[in-house]
Scaffold this active site. Structure first.
Site, PDB file in Angstrom:
ATOM      1  CE1 TYR A 100      -5.813 -19.678  -9.407  1.00  0.00           C
ATOM      2  CE2 TYR A 100      -5.663 -21.269  -7.611  1.00  0.00           C
ATOM      3  CZ  TYR A 100      -5.061 -20.529  -8.608  1.00  0.00           C
ATOM      4  OH  TYR A 100      -3.712 -20.636  -8.814  1.00  0.00           O
TER       5      TYR A 100
ATOM      6  CE1 TYR B 256      -1.476 -22.180 -12.779  1.00  0.00           C
ATOM      7  CE2 TYR B 256       0.046 -23.460 -11.432  1.00  0.00           C
ATOM      8  CZ  TYR B 256      -0.763 -22.351 -11.611  1.00  0.00           C
ATOM      9  OH  TYR B 256      -0.847 -21.407 -10.615  1.00  0.00           O
TER      10      TYR B 256
ATOM     11  CE  LYS C 223       1.683 -26.360  -6.051  1.00  0.00           C
ATOM     12  NZ  LYS C 223       1.750 -26.026  -7.476  1.00  0.00           N
TER      13      LYS C 223
ATOM     14  CG  ASP D  78       7.263 -25.692 -13.163  1.00  0.00           C
ATOM     15  OD1 ASP D  78       7.496 -26.052 -11.987  1.00  0.00           O
ATOM     16  OD2 ASP D  78       6.324 -24.930 -13.471  1.00  0.00           O
TER      17      ASP D  78
END
Ligand SMILES: *Cc1c(COP(=O)(O)O)cnc(C)c1O
Length: 425
Positions: free
Chosen positions: A20, A148, A271, A242
């Site tokens: 990014y 997201y 994660k 999610d």
């Protein structure tokens, strides 16, 4: 800033394409050389208190000795072996333990190496669930504004189409149905009508339960989550949670879907799964979803298999992380953090340019009317000895669940101080 950059950074940095990042204008990266607990040590000896736990992964802090010991043992025995045709204890045990930990009959665990891939697998699983059931026209997903779900093509298609990082790719992605989260009775009625009217083309609904993370740390309540879950069930649309961000205590529930008894048909985790040590993710299905793939017909099998799927090192780290969730009060620590973050950030509320201050579990957020001076903000936080990465319109923190009161005071104090300066710029 102090000290000159180390030789390895000067020699190699232009070859490292960073995430990014506008490589032409971005400030150089900070050289990190080691971590411990909630600290990141830089090459010049400075230590930063990490406020975001390396993109929300390091829930027990860095280098937890129990996880490090498990990694060392596994590295000597078998760092990797393929999962095609073979099985190994770390993956089998982890699958069994996850099935026991997750609500309902989420019993069937498919491993992958990143959250985005876990989402791809969930979407593919839902599509093939309907193909196997003779309903291939059910191939669209309903997703929510501000969502997201990752950076790969399928995951991008269920992200917020305007905000976020993916609007450039519009015409290249499958077209999904993106709606606002139904937060009011009227909006819920519209949502129900959408599912009722288009269920014959809809494969599933995908949601980040309780907190939309990278889309701006936006919260919704358990009632909204429960209502979406009920609507999906009523119209026989698969419900995909999610929990790559929300899983493992972050929202003060071990899994956010448990706040609403909203057991999904398919759940994604990643994660914090390994406690931040190694990349690992999983897509977990209920018995009903799993059984739709059982057949004499090889074409009905789930056709997916990442090369490093179920990597033994990663699974050993994840098993050690689950030990820590069993033996230490991680979820209570996240719950206790909510008030500390809310109180610590409260002084930001009156500042010019600040529109909201909020906390849920181990997530603290200051929302700005608009982001400006982003590089200045990031640099000032480092000067104050903390590692925070504001993005979009927010300054946020998601510390390790073990962060001490002192760490949290340092982090919230830095946010209040730096945003006070920022407001006058
Ligand atoms: C980070 C994230 C992903 C993507 O995970 P990666 O490991 O970065 O691919 C997907 N969904 C949610 C909710 C996330 O926060």
């Amino acid at each position: 800033m102090s000290g000159s950059p180390p030789a390895w950074l000067k020699a190699g940095q232009r070859h490292l394409w960073r995430p990014y990042t506008q490589m032409q204008t971005a400030p150089p990266p900070l050289p990190a050389v080691s971590t411990h607990g909630t600290r990141i040590r830089l090459a010049d000896g400075r230590e930063l208190v990490d406020g975001i736990a390396s993109w929300w992964t390091a829930c027990h802090g860095y280098n937890h000795p129990h996880i490090t010991a498990a990694l060392e043992r596994q590295a000597r025995a078998m760092p990797h072996v393929m999962l095609g045709g073979l099985a190994h204890e770390p993956a089998v045990t982890l699958a069994r333990r996850l099935a026991a930990l997750l609500p309902g009959d989420l019993d069937h665990v498919f491993f992958s190496d990143s959250g985005s891939v876990a989402v791809e697998v969930a979407l593919k699983m839902a599509l093939q669930f309907w193909i196997n059931a003779g309903r291939p026209e059910r191939r669209r997903f309903v997703a929510f504004r501000d969502a997201y779900h990752g950076d790969t093509m399928g995951a991008m298609s269920v992200c917020d189409p305007d905000e976020g990082m993916h609007h450039l790719f519009h015409g290249h992605l499958p077209e999904q149905i993106i709606v606002d989260l139904p937060r009011s009775p009227a909006a819920l009625a519209d949502f129900e009508a959408l599912l009722a009217g288009r269920r014959d083309e809809i494969a599933g609904v995908i949601i980040e339960p309780l907190v939309q993370g990278a889309g701006g740390m936006k919260f919704h309540d358990a009632e909204t989550l429960a209502a979406v879950r009920r609507a999906a069930a009523a119209h026989d649309v698969l419900f995909i949670a999610d929990e790559v961000f929300t899983g493992f205590g972050r929202t003060r529930h071990l899994f956010a879907c448990q706040a609403a008894d909203a057991t999904p048909d398919i759940l994604c985790i990643g994660k914090a799964l390994t406690g931040g040590a190694v990349g690992l993710a999983a897509t977990v299905a209920t018995r009903r979803v799993y059984e739709a793939f059982l057949s004499e017909d090889p074409e009905k099998a789930l056709m997916h298999g990442p090369t490093y799927m179920g990597n033994p090192l990663a699974c050993a780290a994840a098993n050690a992380s689950l030990d820590l969730f069993e033996t230490e009060p991680r979820v209570d620590q996240a719950a206790a953090m909510e008030a500390v973050l809310a109180d610590g950030l409260e002084p930001c509320r009156g500042l010019p340019g600040v529109v909201d201050v909020r906390a849920k579990g181990a997530i603290g957020v200051v929302q700005l009317a608009e982001m400006r001076q982003l590089d200045w903000l990031r640099t000032r936080f480092v000067e104050e000895g903390v590692w925070l990465r504001p993005f979009g319109d927010i300054v946020y923190m998601t510390p390790a669940l073990v962060a001490s009161e002192d760490d949290l005071a340092t982090l919230t104090g830095a946010v209040v101080g730096v945003l006070t300066e920022w407001a006058d710029l």
